[in-house]
Design a protein around this motif. Structure first.
Motif, short mmCIF file in Angstrom:
data_model
loop_
_atom_site.label_atom_id
_atom_site.label_comp_id
_atom_site.label_asym_id
_atom_site.label_seq_id
_atom_site.Cartn_x
_atom_site.Cartn_y
_atom_site.Cartn_z
N LEU A 255 -16.30 9.91 16.08
CA LEU A 255 -15.66 9.29 17.27
C LEU A 255 -16.30 8.11 17.51
O LEU A 255 -15.37 6.96 17.46
CB LEU A 255 -16.39 10.21 19.04
N PRO B 61 -9.20 9.45 17.79
CA PRO B 61 -8.75 9.07 16.39
C PRO B 61 -8.02 9.65 16.16
O PRO B 61 -7.62 11.60 16.02
CB PRO B 61 -10.52 9.54 16.37
N PHE B 62 -7.20 9.40 15.30
CA PHE B 62 -6.13 10.25 14.04
C PHE B 62 -4.75 10.40 14.73
O PHE B 62 -3.91 9.92 14.29
CB PHE B 62 -6.89 11.60 13.64
N ARG C 51 -20.21 1.42 18.98
CA ARG C 51 -20.51 2.75 17.84
C ARG C 51 -22.29 2.89 16.85
O ARG C 51 -22.26 4.08 16.67
CB ARG C 51 -19.85 1.54 16.78
N TRP D 89 -18.98 6.56 25.38
CA TRP D 89 -17.64 6.32 24.24
C TRP D 89 -16.52 6.56 25.17
O TRP D 89 -15.55 5.61 25.17
CB TRP D 89 -17.04 8.00 23.46
N TYR E 142 -14.04 6.29 14.03
CA TYR E 142 -12.87 5.88 13.98
C TYR E 142 -12.12 6.02 15.44
O TYR E 142 -10.94 5.70 15.47
CB TYR E 142 -11.80 7.30 13.25
N SER E 143 -12.69 5.88 16.14
CA SER E 143 -11.67 5.06 17.86
C SER E 143 -12.38 4.50 18.03
O SER E 143 -11.97 3.83 19.83
CB SER E 143 -11.88 6.53 18.55
N ASN F 182 -4.04 8.90 17.97
CA ASN F 182 -3.71 7.66 18.37
C ASN F 182 -3.19 7.87 19.59
O ASN F 182 -2.07 7.81 20.69
CB ASN F 182 -3.14 6.70 17.64
N GLU G 132 -13.96 0.25 18.09
CA GLU G 132 -12.69 -0.73 16.73
C GLU G 132 -14.71 -1.44 16.71
O GLU G 132 -16.06 -1.15 17.84
CB GLU G 132 -13.30 -2.26 17.75
#
Length: 424
Positions: free
Chosen positions: A37, A381-382, A64, A108, A40-41, A384, A43
């Motif tokens: 997470l 993620p992945f 992150r 998150w 990839y989710s 979207n 920025e």
């Protein structure tokens, strides 16, 4: 000539049963999920900001990096569980993982935006209120040796009675009292079936749940709605002077509905009665070894009647929370299986009121966070895409399954639970 021998201690071999291996694997997967997470989710440079309505900004974290750190801690805790010398700390490590996971989800969800942290905690406490009341009812019943899966039925009957009497007498407080009394009557029925007639206690509880579901629906359609008695209103928030003005803590603990205050008071009272009074000692003796309790003059079946009925009175208050504390009306099946979640909280809390309260907070957080996530709609993620709201609504119940599956084997129920007693 004396021969000296030296004992060589063999290294302790790590032996984990299948359940412990599964829990360790779940912790590893949880840590990996947080790392994914974060990678990839979120920025680069996004931060999670936690605020308070009165103070403003409380603190901010790099989203992150925080998820990476929590994922690494999960890996570390999973490794610690493999050490045999630390087996006594596994329960504490499991709670630590639960707290870290809850905080990671907050980070998150809040990434790139802000969250009122005291408001989220207050929502968690409010959502945990009926679960804690139901769990305390379960503790009182099962500590004395009576299995109680009828918490759902007691709560539903209490929710209906609270609305009916509040509308009839135009008093929410009388409705709350009536909800408690009707919950106690349902518990008395369970006690009679289980103690006097020695009906299988699982079957008895199931019958009461079905009776409550069907009976409340029938009475609601035939009596309450035609008579216009189905919408008495709900309790308003009560602010305790001075205490409610304390920064952060004040709004969380001292600005709530009456049922929340009742839950907090009963939590202390029930824990004290069960573990620090002669009555509580006799009650626990009836649940562990009723024959021994009988030999020292304890009336086992009378104690079981009393404990089950008191538990039902508390469950009835939990039911009144749904009707008078949330929506101000009665809806068919409005408890939505929360009685069974309360049962899981009781097991997770190892038949201890404060342990059940901590577990209820965990379930309450799952319920509160899924409401927040439906508003923010964080992107997975992945793919979207935001998480479908149906899956978010499933979160508290999925957590119930995971918790019970991972904890039941290590919790110890009262030894005489579910066993009828006959005086000889």
């Amino acid at each position: 000539m004396a021969v000296q021998t030296q004992a060589i201690e063999a290294p302790k071999v790590v032996v984990l049963n299948r359940k412990e291996l599964l829990i360790t694997l779940l912790i590893l997967l949880l840590g990996a999920a947080f790392v994914v997470l974060g990678a990839y989710s979120i920025e680069v440079g996004e931060r999670s900001e936690f605020t308070d309505q009165a103070i403003g900004m409380l603190f901010t974290l790099p989203s992150r990096s925080t998820l990476y750190a929590i994922g690494a801690l999960c890996f570390f805790i999973a490794g610690l569980r493999l050490f045999r010398n630390l087996s006594s700390l596994r329960a504490l490590l499991s709670w630590l993982v639960a707290i870290l996971a809850a905080f990671a989800f907050l980070v998150w969800v809040t990434s790139g935006t802000t969250m009122n942290l005291p408001g989220m905690i207050q929502s968690t406490l409010t959502a945990a209120t009926p679960l804690t009341l139901g769990a305390m009812a379960g503790v009182l019943c099962e500590r004395v040796g009576i299995i109680n899966i009828a918490i759902e039925g007691m709560m539903l009957a209490g929710a209906f009675a609270a609305v009916a009497f509040a509308s009839l007498f135009d008093s929410l407080w009388l409705g709350l009292l009536a909800g408690s009394v009707v919950g106690g009557l349902m518990a008395a029925l369970h006690a009679v079936l289980s103690v006097k007639y020695k009906v299988d206690q699982i079957i008895s509880g199931t019958v009461i749940n079905i009776l409550a579901a069907g009976g409340t629906r029938f009475l609601n359609l035939r009596l309450l709605e035609p008579a216009g008695l189905s919408t008495p209103g709900s309790f308003s928030l009560i602010s305790i002077p001075v205490l409610s003005e304390i920064p952060i803590i004040g709004p969380i603990l001292f600005e709530n509905q009456p049922t929340v205050y009742i839950m907090l008071i009963l939590l202390v009272v029930v824990n004290y009665v069960v573990f620090f009074t002669p009555w509580g000692l006799r009650m626990r003796a009836c649940g562990e070894h009723p024959r021994a309790a009988d030999t020292v003059g304890v009336h086992v079946n009378q104690m079981r009647y009393a404990s089950v009925i008191v538990g039902g009175l508390i469950a009835g208050i939990g039911g009144a929370y749904f009707s008078l504390g949330v929506v101000g009306t009665f809806e068919d099946g409005m408890t939505r299986g929360q009685g069974f979640v309360a049962l899981a909280a009781m097991i997770f809390g190892n038949w201890n009121p404060f342990g059940a309260f901590m577990a209820a907070l965990l379930f309450g957080f799952a319920n509160a966070i899924q409401v927040k996530m439906q508003i923010i709609q964080p992107i997975l993620p992945f793919i979207n895409q935001p998480i479908p709201h149906q899956f978010l609504q499933m979160a508290p119940y999925l957590l119930t399954i995971i918790v019970v599956a991972g904890v039941v084997g290590r919790s110890r129920a009262p030894a005489a639970e579910g066993k009828p007693y006959e005086k000889q």
